[in-house]
Design an enzyme around this catalytic site. Sequence first.
Site, PDB file in Angstrom:
ATOM      1  N   PRO A 111      25.332 -17.494  -8.315  1.00 23.92           N
ATOM      2  CA  PRO A 111      25.821 -16.155  -8.677  1.00 23.92           C
ATOM      3  C   PRO A 111      26.507 -15.493  -7.485  1.00 23.92           C
ATOM      4  O   PRO A 111      25.950 -15.464  -6.382  1.00 23.92           O
ATOM      5  CB  PRO A 111      24.542 -15.411  -9.066  1.00 23.92           C
ATOM      6  N   TYR A 156      16.943  -5.585  -4.936  1.00 24.06           N
ATOM      7  CA  TYR A 156      17.305  -4.830  -6.127  1.00 24.06           C
ATOM      8  C   TYR A 156      16.022  -4.374  -6.826  1.00 24.06           C
ATOM      9  O   TYR A 156      14.922  -4.561  -6.318  1.00 24.06           O
ATOM     10  CB  TYR A 156      18.222  -5.659  -7.014  1.00 24.06           C
ATOM     11  N   ARG A 192      15.038 -15.551  -9.909  1.00 23.09           N
ATOM     12  CA  ARG A 192      15.434 -15.604  -8.487  1.00 23.09           C
ATOM     13  C   ARG A 192      14.541 -14.656  -7.702  1.00 23.09           C
ATOM     14  O   ARG A 192      14.376 -13.492  -8.074  1.00 23.09           O
ATOM     15  CB  ARG A 192      16.902 -15.223  -8.297  1.00 23.09           C
ATOM     16  N   ARG A 251      29.761 -20.095  -1.310  1.00 23.80           N
ATOM     17  CA  ARG A 251      31.033 -20.116  -0.589  1.00 23.80           C
ATOM     18  C   ARG A 251      31.810 -21.424  -0.759  1.00 23.80           C
ATOM     19  O   ARG A 251      33.046 -21.384  -0.861  1.00 23.80           O
ATOM     20  CB  ARG A 251      30.798 -19.813   0.890  1.00 23.80           C
TER      21      ARG A 251
END
Length: 784
Positions: free
Chosen positions: A431, A591, A639, A733
């Site tokens: 993600p 988060y 996750r 990446r």
Amino acid sequence: MTRPESEPATLRRIAVIGGGPGGLYAAALLKRLGPQREITLWERNAPDDTFGFGVVLSDETLGGIEHADPVVHAALQREFVRWDDIDIVHRGHTQTSGGHGFAALGRRRLLKILHERCAGLGVNLRFGEEAPPPAQLAAAYDLVIAADGVHSGTRDAQAEHFGPRLTTHRCRYIWLAADFALDAFRFETAETAYGVMQLHAYPFARPSPGHGPSARPGGPPDDSGASTVIVEMREEVWRAAGFDTCDAAESTRHCAKIFADALGHRPLRSNNSSWLTFRTVVNERWSHGNTVLIGDAAHTAHFSIGSGTKLAVEDALALAACIEEHSGLPAALAAYESERRPVVESTQRAAAASLRWFEELGTYVDQPPRQFAFNLLTRSRRVTHDNLRLRDASFTAAVEDEFGCAPGTPPMFTPLRLRGLELRNRVVVSPMDMYSATDGVPGDFHLVHLGARALGGAGLVMTEMVCVSPEGRITPGCTGLYTAEQAAAWTRITDFVHTGSPGTAIGIQLGHSGRKGSTKLMWEGIDQPLDDGNWPLTAASPLPYAPGVNQVPRALDRAGLAAVREQFASAAERADSCGFDLLELHCAHGYLLSGFLSPLTNHRTDAYGGTLANRLRFPLEVFDAVRERWPDDRPMTVRISATDWAEGGMTDEDAIEVARAFVAHGADAIDVSTGQVVPFEQPEYGRSYQTPYADRIRNTLCVPVVAVGAISSWDDVNSLLLAGRADLCALARPHLYDPHWTLHAAADQGYTGPGAPWPLPYRAGSRTPPTGRTDAPKPRLTLD
């Protein structure tokens, strides 16, 4: 090394503290390069005193020695024991891997060679004598070389300048010797009533023809036919076995009994041996004024990768070279550190991975024998699947066969089933937030971005974090799944993936920003609040992400908790209707749900705060609500941030318990990330730096895991999978650099099977295009 025409006039008197290999070799080199120099070396022990046995040096180090000092190199060559094999013995099975190439000699012989070289060059060796205080030496000499080891008094006396950080680790170990030469480097595991113990052993002296071990009158054996034996175990195992109350002789006998088969029921001997705990030494600076640290005084690397003496000798080579190549001492010392620090840091990262592997040895003992051996061999990440295949193709092929690879199939292209979903390979497009949506609606950019990666061959393509509410967005550019318009846009994308790249799965990651929301797009100022149009934030506790920068969130009350829980569940229903194949719940990176898990961000005093069980309560409630709305035949993953990289945050043990809880509630795999929870984190960056956390969760709980974090090569992916450290590897990446990363990995490995089929329109490009003319005639003759 070439000397400049004019040597610094001030560098005439040199003091060396410590008579180990690094200090001795630095003294010899600097005297050889400057015969007029007055060099004095202090060693508090006698010449014959040494507290280790064998020393392993690499061909790279030997090449440097040969170039710098052929006399020392020739003497070493006469002494070396060389061998190629590594034997791994576990549960009665011996796995042998060849082609590795080792060279070792006795530490006593190495020191004698260096003593003789220093004496022959005119170095003043002062044995059995403490060096004067570092400050006194610094005032009297032009250069002070501190080679005084892991317990360096020089470093400690000037700690405010060198900035040392010392970390003590969780295992106890003892250096011993056996009076016979092993045929290979041997690793053997003993599963005892007290816990798992490990033997590391290697030869360092071959017996003279027709002679066995001998002894000097009143002294230890002369190392004619001998092996180093290191016994290592966790602190709690060491105590349970009673080693904490044993003297050296009792410990030696007990170790010989535990590893009797490996030793052929022969005894072990010690040399003032004692049980030690390894200390990793890191210094912010390696020099201060005219004093410089080398070897263990500057840095340490765990003995399991055999680099302590190697690093010290290479430090000495680099220091001498830099002094010769620079016209002033400050420039020389700066150049020395600049040259050596990257090499040392790379070695320390590999050593840390190896050290951690042996600390967690107990989690691997149930692996199949060949996988266990492969795991051990690749533990430091310096030996990989590809170069192990070059060293020993038959061993690697046997490991692949045991893993379940079809003939000619690399591990990464083996399928994996999670519930009703079969992934055709083990590569995941991780993600990645694109910050390119409008009102939460993914547009053409997302279609092309995710569609391109799906065409690129990965088994699973993950969306970015898709937010479950407008106030749950990180930025105004984040996608969402809380409106019918957003659901329609996502359906367009999943339809393309399923039709344009049949066999590729697409997963959605659902999340809520919590206290990290209402910020600018990443390239406009990461984690910076919007200039205007900010929305109110909610979190576990009223703690801003960055005090004085980000807004203070409102702590969710019971009504707020219920509302968020329903937002996640409703988004899961929409994700089902959109046609996603897998759903991941985002409980990482600080988060909202991660904010409940970490004690650094959850200061609640109600049923949702305090103990880890309480901090887990709300994330588990959300998971259960999502799982209830998500189809039973489709997998769910979670996750997590396995560590906060900050004092007082999530621990390794916490991460295991978090993973255990989610698995108990029905998670099919744990996606193991780290950090990004607090702005003052201190991550240990490096290649595959997060994978040890995935590894530990997988092998402790026997649950599938997704490994992430600077995994950049297909060789890394194959290595992690074959070693049993991960079941899937997520790359971010590399997929930005090359959307067709997986297909190119298949082409690089000569693989054309079902795990990585090229889309029909792209099949003509499945071979690497030529890069230039290759038909020119070869030169056959050269004329003057």
